[in-house]
Structure formats: C-alpha cells, structure tokens
Design a protein around this motif. Structure first.
Motif, PDB file in Angstrom:
ATOM      1  N   ARG A 161     -39.277 -13.292  12.008  1.00  0.00           N
ATOM      2  CA  ARG A 161     -39.748 -12.637  10.791  1.00  0.00           C
ATOM      3  C   ARG A 161     -38.820 -12.974   9.624  1.00  0.00           C
ATOM      4  N   ILE A 162     -39.413 -13.481   8.544  1.00  0.00           N
ATOM      5  CA  ILE A 162     -38.691 -13.669   7.290  1.00  0.00           C
ATOM      6  C   ILE A 162     -39.573 -13.082   6.188  1.00  0.00           C
ATOM      7  N   THR A 163     -39.023 -12.952   5.005  1.00  0.00           N
ATOM      8  CA  THR A 163     -39.823 -12.467   3.883  1.00  0.00           C
ATOM      9  C   THR A 163     -40.542 -13.641   3.227  1.00  0.00           C
ATOM     10  N   VAL A 164     -41.537 -13.333   2.405  1.00  0.00           N
ATOM     11  CA  VAL A 164     -42.210 -14.394   1.640  1.00  0.00           C
ATOM     12  C   VAL A 164     -41.177 -15.087   0.758  1.00  0.00           C
ATOM     13  N   HIS A 165     -40.273 -14.315   0.159  1.00  0.00           N
ATOM     14  CA  HIS A 165     -39.218 -14.908  -0.673  1.00  0.00           C
ATOM     15  C   HIS A 165     -38.307 -15.812   0.161  1.00  0.00           C
ATOM     16  N   GLY A 166     -38.251 -15.546   1.466  1.00  0.00           N
ATOM     17  CA  GLY A 166     -37.465 -16.395   2.361  1.00  0.00           C
ATOM     18  C   GLY A 166     -37.968 -17.831   2.379  1.00  0.00           C
ATOM     19  N   LEU A 167     -39.249 -18.053   2.022  1.00  0.00           N
ATOM     20  CA  LEU A 167     -39.771 -19.428   1.920  1.00  0.00           C
ATOM     21  C   LEU A 167     -39.075 -20.181   0.790  1.00  0.00           C
ATOM     22  N   ARG A 168     -38.750 -19.479  -0.293  1.00  0.00           N
ATOM     23  CA  ARG A 168     -38.014 -20.103  -1.409  1.00  0.00           C
ATOM     24  C   ARG A 168     -36.635 -20.551  -0.928  1.00  0.00           C
ATOM     25  N   HIS A 169     -35.978 -19.685  -0.161  1.00  0.00           N
ATOM     26  CA  HIS A 169     -34.663 -20.025   0.371  1.00  0.00           C
ATOM     27  C   HIS A 169     -34.775 -21.116   1.441  1.00  0.00           C
ATOM     28  N   SER A 170     -35.870 -21.106   2.196  1.00  0.00           N
ATOM     29  CA  SER A 170     -36.104 -22.165   3.183  1.00  0.00           C
ATOM     30  C   SER A 170     -36.257 -23.508   2.485  1.00  0.00           C
ATOM     31  N   HIS A 171     -36.925 -23.506   1.328  1.00  0.00           N
ATOM     32  CA  HIS A 171     -37.095 -24.728   0.535  1.00  0.00           C
ATOM     33  C   HIS A 171     -35.722 -25.267   0.098  1.00  0.00           C
ATOM     34  N   VAL A 172     -34.882 -24.386  -0.394  1.00  0.00           N
ATOM     35  CA  VAL A 172     -33.539 -24.789  -0.824  1.00  0.00           C
ATOM     36  C   VAL A 172     -32.757 -25.348   0.358  1.00  0.00           C
ATOM     37  N   SER A 173     -32.834 -24.674   1.483  1.00  0.00           N
ATOM     38  CA  SER A 173     -32.145 -25.120   2.687  1.00  0.00           C
ATOM     39  C   SER A 173     -32.623 -26.512   3.105  1.00  0.00           C
ATOM     40  N   LEU A 174     -33.942 -26.728   3.012  1.00  0.00           N
ATOM     41  CA  LEU A 174     -34.523 -28.033   3.332  1.00  0.00           C
ATOM     42  C   LEU A 174     -33.946 -29.124   2.419  1.00  0.00           C
ATOM     43  N   LEU A 175     -33.916 -28.860   1.117  1.00  0.00           N
ATOM     44  CA  LEU A 175     -33.406 -29.861   0.175  1.00  0.00           C
ATOM     45  C   LEU A 175     -31.930 -30.159   0.408  1.00  0.00           C
ATOM     46  N   ILE A 176     -31.153 -29.131   0.669  1.00  0.00           N
ATOM     47  CA  ILE A 176     -29.721 -29.332   0.919  1.00  0.00           C
ATOM     48  C   ILE A 176     -29.520 -30.143   2.203  1.00  0.00           C
ATOM     49  N   SER A 177     -30.325 -29.859   3.231  1.00  0.00           N
ATOM     50  CA  SER A 177     -30.200 -30.615   4.483  1.00  0.00           C
ATOM     51  C   SER A 177     -30.564 -32.083   4.300  1.00  0.00           C
ATOM     52  N   LYS A 178     -31.391 -32.365   3.290  1.00  0.00           N
ATOM     53  CA  LYS A 178     -31.781 -33.749   3.011  1.00  0.00           C
ATOM     54  C   LYS A 178     -30.866 -34.400   1.973  1.00  0.00           C
ATOM     55  N   LYS A 179     -29.746 -33.723   1.692  1.00  0.00           N
ATOM     56  CA  LYS A 179     -28.680 -34.257   0.826  1.00  0.00           C
ATOM     57  C   LYS A 179     -29.084 -34.404  -0.648  1.00  0.00           C
ATOM     58  N   TYR A 180     -29.996 -33.536  -1.106  1.00  0.00           N
ATOM     59  CA  TYR A 180     -30.319 -33.538  -2.530  1.00  0.00           C
ATOM     60  C   TYR A 180     -29.116 -33.012  -3.301  1.00  0.00           C
ATOM     61  N   ASP A 181     -28.971 -33.454  -4.533  1.00  0.00           N
ATOM     62  CA  ASP A 181     -27.887 -33.017  -5.404  1.00  0.00           C
ATOM     63  C   ASP A 181     -28.036 -31.514  -5.665  1.00  0.00           C
ATOM     64  N   ILE A 182     -26.965 -30.768  -5.431  1.00  0.00           N
ATOM     65  CA  ILE A 182     -27.013 -29.309  -5.553  1.00  0.00           C
ATOM     66  C   ILE A 182     -27.380 -28.869  -6.967  1.00  0.00           C
ATOM     67  N   PHE A 183     -26.968 -29.633  -7.983  1.00  0.00           N
ATOM     68  CA  PHE A 183     -27.311 -29.293  -9.369  1.00  0.00           C
ATOM     69  C   PHE A 183     -28.814 -29.427  -9.581  1.00  0.00           C
ATOM     70  N   GLU A 184     -29.407 -30.479  -9.035  1.00  0.00           N
ATOM     71  CA  GLU A 184     -30.864 -30.676  -9.139  1.00  0.00           C
ATOM     72  C   GLU A 184     -31.611 -29.584  -8.371  1.00  0.00           C
ATOM     73  N   VAL A 185     -31.093 -29.203  -7.213  1.00  0.00           N
ATOM     74  CA  VAL A 185     -31.706 -28.138  -6.425  1.00  0.00           C
ATOM     75  C   VAL A 185     -31.693 -26.838  -7.216  1.00  0.00           C
ATOM     76  N   SER A 186     -30.570 -26.540  -7.862  1.00  0.00           N
ATOM     77  CA  SER A 186     -30.463 -25.278  -8.620  1.00  0.00           C
ATOM     78  C   SER A 186     -31.435 -25.246  -9.794  1.00  0.00           C
ATOM     79  N   LYS A 187     -31.783 -26.384 -10.353  1.00  0.00           N
ATOM     80  CA  LYS A 187     -32.741 -26.414 -11.458  1.00  0.00           C
ATOM     81  C   LYS A 187     -34.169 -26.134 -10.988  1.00  0.00           C
ATOM     82  N   ARG A 188     -34.458 -26.396  -9.719  1.00  0.00           N
ATOM     83  CA  ARG A 188     -35.795 -26.108  -9.165  1.00  0.00           C
ATOM     84  C   ARG A 188     -36.006 -24.617  -9.052  1.00  0.00           C
TER      85      ARG A 188
END
Length: 172
Positions: free
Chosen positions: A145-172
């Motif tokens: 069980r996660i919250t719907v908002h947890g999908l937003r955090h899951s998205h961030v986690s996905l991008l970080i795991s794929k080595k996206y630039d943290i500054f670019e991730v924060s702008k999303r």
C-alpha cells in the motif's frame, strides 16, 4: 521533560512509500481494463504530476505531437463544487515531457471521450474517487500500500535510479 512528554500529539513522521518500476508495471497491467483510471495513473507515474495537476488537465494543456504537458493549474473539490486554481507555487507552473508510449495512450483515451472541449477537464473524477480506485486496485494487484502521492515520489525514485540530473528532476 520534553522527551518524556513526547511529540505533543504528533505522529512520528513516516518514510514515504514508493514503488519500483516493476511494482508499477504490475499495477498498470492489473488495471488496463479500466482505461480511464489506467491513463490517469500513467500520467501520475510517468510524469510525476501532483493529483490536482493531473485532474485539472485539459486538451489545451497536452501537446501529443511534442510529448509535452503544460502544468498551469490545479483541481480540487470544495463542498460540491469543482475549483480550478493556480498551482501550489510559482515554480509548479512548468512543462513536463512525456514518453512516446504515454502520448499514444493519451491520444487513444482522448479519442474515446465524447465531444470533449479543449478547455474541459480530461479526467472527470475527484481526488477522493481517484484515491478509492487506487487503493482498491493496489489491493487487487497484491501490491504494498502506498498513497496516490507516492506515485510522484516513485517517479522521482525512478529518474534518480536512471541517473538523471538531480537538478532536472527537481524541476519536474
């Protein structure tokens, strides 16, 4: 004395629960037959939008050719009235890229909607309905069980795991 008194009635903050891409894929497979919900959750997971931002989306906000969502408003239900307002912060107004497969899914979804006006909300549900659907579908899929908002955090986690630039991730 403060330590003995505790947090003055506040719960200890809990760590945000997220899903891996594999967990999200399992969830999306389980809900594909409910295409309205499927598309809504696809936008939340693959674009990292807030619930209210996704629920406020109109045809005017989505460029399916360029794969861009323009986030410029948010939706909430106050009493029995739909309220569209400006986003949480000025930096919340932004353009978010979409993967090509999501553009295809949204194109198919929009084509199914009857006489949708360009300024009409694409997803005609409330946050509470979205949450209820999400929780029941999560349970049905046998996922933690996660919250719907947890999908937003899951998205961030996905991008970080794929080595996206943290500054670019924060702008999303």
């Amino acid at each position: 004395p403060a330590r003995k008194a505790g947090g003055m009635g506040r719960e200890k903050s809990r760590e945000m629960q997220v899903w891996t891409q594999e967990e999200y894929n399992k969830f999306s497979e389980a809900i594909k037959s409910n295409y309205d919900s499927f598309c809504a959750f696809e936008v939340l997971y693959w674009c990292g939008l807030r619930e209210g931002e996704m629920l406020a989306l109109t045809l005017n906000d989505i460029d399916l050719e360029e794969g861009i969502i323009t986030v410029n408003k948010t939706y909430q239900r106050v009493g029995r009235e739909d309220v569209i307002s400006t986003p949480k912060t000025p930096s919340s107004v932004r353009k978010v890229s979409m993967p090509a497969f999501l553009c295809d899914e949204l194109r198919e979804y929009v084509d199914m909607l009857y006489e949708l006006e360009p300024d009409q909300r694409i997803f005609q549900i409330t946050k509470s309905t979205l949450t209820k659907n999400f929780q029941s579908m999560t349970q049905e899929a046998g996922l933690k069980r996660i919250t719907v908002h947890g999908l937003r955090h899951s998205h961030v986690s996905l991008l970080i795991s794929k080595k996206y630039d943290i500054f670019e991730v924060s702008k999303r």
